[in-house]
Structure formats: structure tokens, C-alpha cells
Write a protein that holds these residues in place. Structure first.
Motif, PDB file in Angstrom:
ATOM      1  N   ALA A  18       0.803  -1.132  -0.107  1.00 54.39           N
ATOM      2  CA  ALA A  18      -0.002  -0.189  -0.031  1.00 54.39           C
ATOM      3  C   ALA A  18       1.008   1.311  -0.083  1.00 54.39           C
ATOM      4  CB  ALA A  18      -1.068  -0.111   1.430  1.00 54.39           C
ATOM      5  N   ASP A  19       0.458   2.218  -0.523  1.00 55.56           N
ATOM      6  CA  ASP A  19       1.040   3.656  -0.559  1.00 55.56           C
ATOM      7  C   ASP A  19       0.820   4.084   0.780  1.00 55.56           C
ATOM      8  OD1 ASP A  19       1.730   3.612  -3.071  1.00 55.56           O
ATOM      9  OD2 ASP A  19      -0.118   4.246  -3.991  1.00 55.56           O
ATOM     10  N   CYS A  20       1.856   4.445   1.289  1.00 58.64           N
ATOM     11  CA  CYS A  20       1.856   5.328   2.682  1.00 58.64           C
ATOM     12  C   CYS A  20       2.803   6.265   2.737  1.00 58.64           C
ATOM     13  CB  CYS A  20       2.192   4.188   3.819  1.00 58.64           C
ATOM     14  SG  CYS A  20       1.980   4.771   5.442  1.00 58.64           S
ATOM     15  N   VAL A  21       2.687   7.364   3.435  1.00 59.44           N
ATOM     16  CA  VAL A  21       3.528   8.592   3.774  1.00 59.44           C
ATOM     17  C   VAL A  21       3.921   8.552   5.184  1.00 59.44           C
ATOM     18  CG1 VAL A  21       3.782  11.108   3.835  1.00 59.44           C
ATOM     19  CG2 VAL A  21       2.359   9.702   2.004  1.00 59.44           C
ATOM     20  N   GLU A  22       5.346   8.473   5.317  1.00 59.02           N
ATOM     21  CA  GLU A  22       5.942   8.762   6.564  1.00 59.02           C
ATOM     22  C   GLU A  22       6.100  10.279   6.868  1.00 59.02           C
ATOM     23  OE1 GLU A  22       8.671   5.034   7.354  1.00 59.02           O
ATOM     24  OE2 GLU A  22       9.457   6.438   5.958  1.00 59.02           O
ATOM     25  N   VAL A  23       5.893  10.884   8.112  1.00 63.41           N
ATOM     26  CA  VAL A  23       5.997  12.195   8.551  1.00 63.41           C
ATOM     27  C   VAL A  23       6.999  12.420   9.768  1.00 63.41           C
ATOM     28  CG1 VAL A  23       4.764  14.284   9.194  1.00 63.41           C
ATOM     29  CG2 VAL A  23       3.758  12.641   7.613  1.00 63.41           C
ATOM     30  N   ALA A  24       7.859  13.178   9.668  1.00 65.29           N
ATOM     31  CA  ALA A  24       8.770  13.348  10.646  1.00 65.29           C
ATOM     32  C   ALA A  24       8.853  15.013  10.897  1.00 65.29           C
ATOM     33  CB  ALA A  24      10.206  13.033  10.433  1.00 65.29           C
ATOM     34  N   ARG A  25       9.122  15.522  12.243  1.00 61.05           N
ATOM     35  CA  ARG A  25       9.183  16.798  12.706  1.00 61.05           C
ATOM     36  C   ARG A  25      10.619  17.045  12.496  1.00 61.05           C
ATOM     37  NH1 ARG A  25       5.927  20.107  16.148  1.00 61.05           N
ATOM     38  NH2 ARG A  25       6.582  22.186  15.774  1.00 61.05           N
ATOM     39  N   LEU A  26      10.928  17.961  11.710  1.00 62.05           N
ATOM     40  CA  LEU A  26      12.616  18.476  11.693  1.00 62.05           C
ATOM     41  C   LEU A  26      12.544  19.822  12.571  1.00 62.05           C
ATOM     42  CD1 LEU A  26      12.967  18.015   7.910  1.00 62.05           C
ATOM     43  CD2 LEU A  26      13.600  16.432   9.852  1.00 62.05           C
TER      44      LEU A  26
END
Length: 53
Positions: free
Chosen positions: A10-18
Motif C-alpha cells: 500500500a502507498d503510505c507517507v511517513e512524516v517527521a518533525r524537523l
């Protein structure tokens, strides 16, 4: 952070705070690939406009 529903197909997006004011996003299927970096204000504006609560 990675979505708990993510799997290998499945398509998935990872998100990270910088730091204080930036957020990076990338396709979890290609972790070595490029990330898009946005300000927190840009992410908030996108979510307000495109998500219906």
C-alpha cells in the motif's frame, strides 16, 4: 511516524518533525528516496483545505 495500516503493498507517507518549524514527508515504500520538506504552517494550511472533519 509511520501509519499502522501501512504494509508492503500500500502507498503510505511517513512524516517527521524537523526542528521547530519544519516537517518532512516521504513515500514509505522508498525510504532512501527524497523527502519533501514543508513548514508547519504549510502543512496546517494543506490539512485545513483538503480534509473534511
Amino acid at each position: 511516524m509511520k501509519a499502522s495500516a501501512s504494509d508492503a503493498y500500500a502507498d503510505c507517507v511517513e512524516v517527521a518533525r524537523l526542528g521547530e518549524n519544519e516537517v518532512a514527508m516521504r513515500n514509505s515504500r522508498f525510504p532512501g528516496g527524497p523527502a519533501l520538506v514543508f513548514t508547519c504552517s504549510e502543512v496546517r494550511a494543506f490539512l485545513r483545505r483538503h480534509l473534511i472533519w
